[in-house]
Design a protein around this motif. Structure first.
Motif, PDB file in Angstrom:
ATOM      1  N   ASN A 132       0.567  -1.208   0.327  1.00 32.81           N
ATOM      2  CA  ASN A 132       0.160  -0.261   0.075  1.00 32.81           C
ATOM      3  C   ASN A 132       1.112   1.761  -0.090  1.00 32.81           C
ATOM      4  N   LEU A 133       0.223   2.505  -0.305  1.00 31.00           N
ATOM      5  CA  LEU A 133       0.699   3.967  -0.586  1.00 31.00           C
ATOM      6  C   LEU A 133       1.706   3.835   0.993  1.00 31.00           C
ATOM      7  N   LEU A 134       2.616   4.909   1.294  1.00 30.34           N
ATOM      8  CA  LEU A 134       3.443   5.360   2.209  1.00 30.34           C
ATOM      9  C   LEU A 134       3.243   6.815   2.440  1.00 30.34           C
ATOM     10  N   TYR A 135       2.431   7.003   2.952  1.00 27.98           N
ATOM     11  CA  TYR A 135       2.262   8.370   3.794  1.00 27.98           C
ATOM     12  C   TYR A 135       3.337   9.251   4.349  1.00 27.98           C
ATOM     13  N   PRO A 136       4.142  10.508   5.132  1.00 19.54           N
ATOM     14  CA  PRO A 136       4.586  11.368   5.424  1.00 19.54           C
ATOM     15  C   PRO A 136       3.896  11.218   6.903  1.00 19.54           C
ATOM     16  N   LYS A 137       4.603  11.099   7.733  1.00 19.57           N
ATOM     17  CA  LYS A 137       4.289  11.391   9.037  1.00 19.57           C
ATOM     18  C   LYS A 137       5.137  11.633  10.477  1.00 19.57           C
ATOM     19  N   ALA A 138       5.149  12.764  10.750  1.00 19.47           N
ATOM     20  CA  ALA A 138       6.048  12.943  11.633  1.00 19.47           C
ATOM     21  C   ALA A 138       6.035  11.649  13.359  1.00 19.47           C
ATOM     22  N   ASP A 139       7.330  11.076  13.561  1.00 21.17           N
ATOM     23  CA  ASP A 139       7.507  10.237  14.642  1.00 21.17           C
ATOM     24  C   ASP A 139       7.358  11.392  15.566  1.00 21.17           C
ATOM     25  N   GLN A 140       6.780  11.308  16.679  1.00 20.33           N
ATOM     26  CA  GLN A 140       7.116  11.938  17.876  1.00 20.33           C
ATOM     27  C   GLN A 140       7.939  11.668  18.489  1.00 20.33           C
ATOM     28  N   GLN A 141       7.741  10.514  19.000  1.00 24.31           N
ATOM     29  CA  GLN A 141       8.917   9.995  19.877  1.00 24.31           C
ATOM     30  C   GLN A 141      10.594  10.151  19.453  1.00 24.31           C
ATOM     31  N   ARG A 142      10.514   9.603  17.871  1.00 18.22           N
ATOM     32  CA  ARG A 142      11.920   9.736  17.792  1.00 18.22           C
ATOM     33  C   ARG A 142      12.814  11.007  16.950  1.00 18.22           C
ATOM     34  N   ARG A 143      11.680  12.183  17.032  1.00 19.98           N
ATOM     35  CA  ARG A 143      11.326  13.675  16.513  1.00 19.98           C
ATOM     36  C   ARG A 143      11.893  13.673  14.853  1.00 19.98           C
ATOM     37  N   ILE A 144      11.228  12.789  14.262  1.00 20.89           N
ATOM     38  CA  ILE A 144      11.873  12.570  12.638  1.00 20.89           C
ATOM     39  C   ILE A 144      10.622  12.281  12.084  1.00 20.89           C
ATOM     40  N   MET A 145      10.825  12.812  10.724  1.00 21.05           N
ATOM     41  CA  MET A 145       9.478  12.256   9.242  1.00 21.05           C
ATOM     42  C   MET A 145      10.537  10.958   8.613  1.00 21.05           C
ATOM     43  N   VAL A 146       8.669   9.914   8.966  1.00 20.87           N
ATOM     44  CA  VAL A 146       9.269   9.018   8.389  1.00 20.87           C
ATOM     45  C   VAL A 146       7.767   8.405   7.023  1.00 20.87           C
ATOM     46  N   TYR A 147       8.230   7.423   6.515  1.00 24.34           N
ATOM     47  CA  TYR A 147       6.661   6.905   5.773  1.00 24.34           C
ATOM     48  C   TYR A 147       6.316   5.990   6.290  1.00 24.34           C
ATOM     49  N   ALA A 148       4.778   5.947   6.719  1.00 24.83           N
ATOM     50  CA  ALA A 148       3.894   5.210   7.471  1.00 24.83           C
ATOM     51  C   ALA A 148       3.009   4.405   6.782  1.00 24.83           C
ATOM     52  N   CYS A 149       3.064   3.322   6.823  1.00 26.64           N
ATOM     53  CA  CYS A 149       1.780   2.825   5.954  1.00 26.64           C
ATOM     54  C   CYS A 149       0.485   3.158   6.925  1.00 26.64           C
ATOM     55  N   ARG A 150      -0.639   2.700   6.293  1.00 25.87           N
ATOM     56  CA  ARG A 150      -2.077   2.918   7.226  1.00 25.87           C
ATOM     57  C   ARG A 150      -2.485   1.924   7.243  1.00 25.87           C
ATOM     58  N   ILE A 151      -2.276   1.050   6.447  1.00 24.61           N
ATOM     59  CA  ILE A 151      -2.758  -0.474   6.808  1.00 24.61           C
ATOM     60  C   ILE A 151      -2.478  -1.662   8.227  1.00 24.61           C
ATOM     61  N   CYS A 152      -0.786  -1.425   7.819  1.00 27.62           N
ATOM     62  CA  CYS A 152       0.058  -2.228   9.073  1.00 27.62           C
ATOM     63  C   CYS A 152       0.827  -1.036   9.488  1.00 27.62           C
ATOM     64  N   THR A 153       1.731  -1.239  10.234  1.00 22.75           N
ATOM     65  CA  THR A 153       2.685  -1.061  11.594  1.00 22.75           C
ATOM     66  C   THR A 153       4.469  -0.840  10.491  1.00 22.75           C
ATOM     67  N   TYR A 154       3.717  -0.542   9.291  1.00 21.62           N
ATOM     68  CA  TYR A 154       5.210  -0.865   8.713  1.00 21.62           C
ATOM     69  C   TYR A 154       5.491   0.842   8.524  1.00 21.62           C
ATOM     70  N   ASP A 155       7.161   1.517   8.675  1.00 21.89           N
ATOM     71  CA  ASP A 155       7.289   2.346   8.818  1.00 21.89           C
ATOM     72  C   ASP A 155       8.867   2.606   8.253  1.00 21.89           C
ATOM     73  N   GLU A 156       9.538   3.830   7.415  1.00 21.73           N
ATOM     74  CA  GLU A 156      10.888   3.521   6.671  1.00 21.73           C
ATOM     75  C   GLU A 156      11.321   5.169   6.787  1.00 21.73           C
ATOM     76  N   LEU A 157      12.161   5.179   7.070  1.00 22.47           N
ATOM     77  CA  LEU A 157      12.903   6.574   7.616  1.00 22.47           C
ATOM     78  C   LEU A 157      12.957   7.472   6.068  1.00 22.47           C
ATOM     79  N   VAL A 158      12.616   8.839   5.778  1.00 25.03           N
ATOM     80  CA  VAL A 158      12.301   9.560   4.808  1.00 25.03           C
ATOM     81  C   VAL A 158      14.356   9.725   4.995  1.00 25.03           C
TER      82      VAL A 158
END
Length: 128
Positions: free
Chosen positions: A12-38
């Protein structure tokens, strides 16, 4: 340049999201828990100012159009002093008053040679 990213687990398409704990932006999946660093921090780019140059349209036989106004400006190609003229028809907000001339004899297209050559040429070739 921004590009599309897809989840490696569910495709599925990954969307930009702010990771508040790591204080970075990631691309996150809205269906599962997958995310990757930008790597590229550009998510969206909006060019507010695009400069386009005035160009002569590709209309033939304008010199014989009876509805256009005539001027006695000399043609730079053949020297004939009868040309029809029309204004730039672009849909830009800030359009300069550029008049385009078409010789009634040889159908050569040109702008007013007395205008300063600021980004525009004095003579323009019309494609047939």
């Amino acid at each position: 340049m921004a590009s599309l990213h897809f989840c490696s687990e569910c495709n599925n398409l990954l969307y930009p999201k702010a990771d508040q704990q790591r204080r970075i932006m990631v691309y996150a999946c809205r269906i599962c828990t997958y995310d990757e660093l930008v790597e590229n921090k550009c998510v969206y780019r909006n060019d507010l100012l695009t400069v386009t140059k005035e160009q002569v349209g590709v209309t033939t036989d304008l010199g014989s159009d009876p509805t256009l106004a005539h001027s006695n400006i000399p043609c730079p190609q053949c020297g004939h002093e009868d040309a029809v003229f029309y204004q730039d028809q672009s849909k830009r907000k800030e359009t300069r008053m550029i008049l385009f001339y078409v010789c009634a004899k040889c159908n050569h297209s040109f702008t007013d040679p007395s205008l300063p050559a600021e980004g525009t040429r004095g003579e323009l070739d019309m494609a047939s």
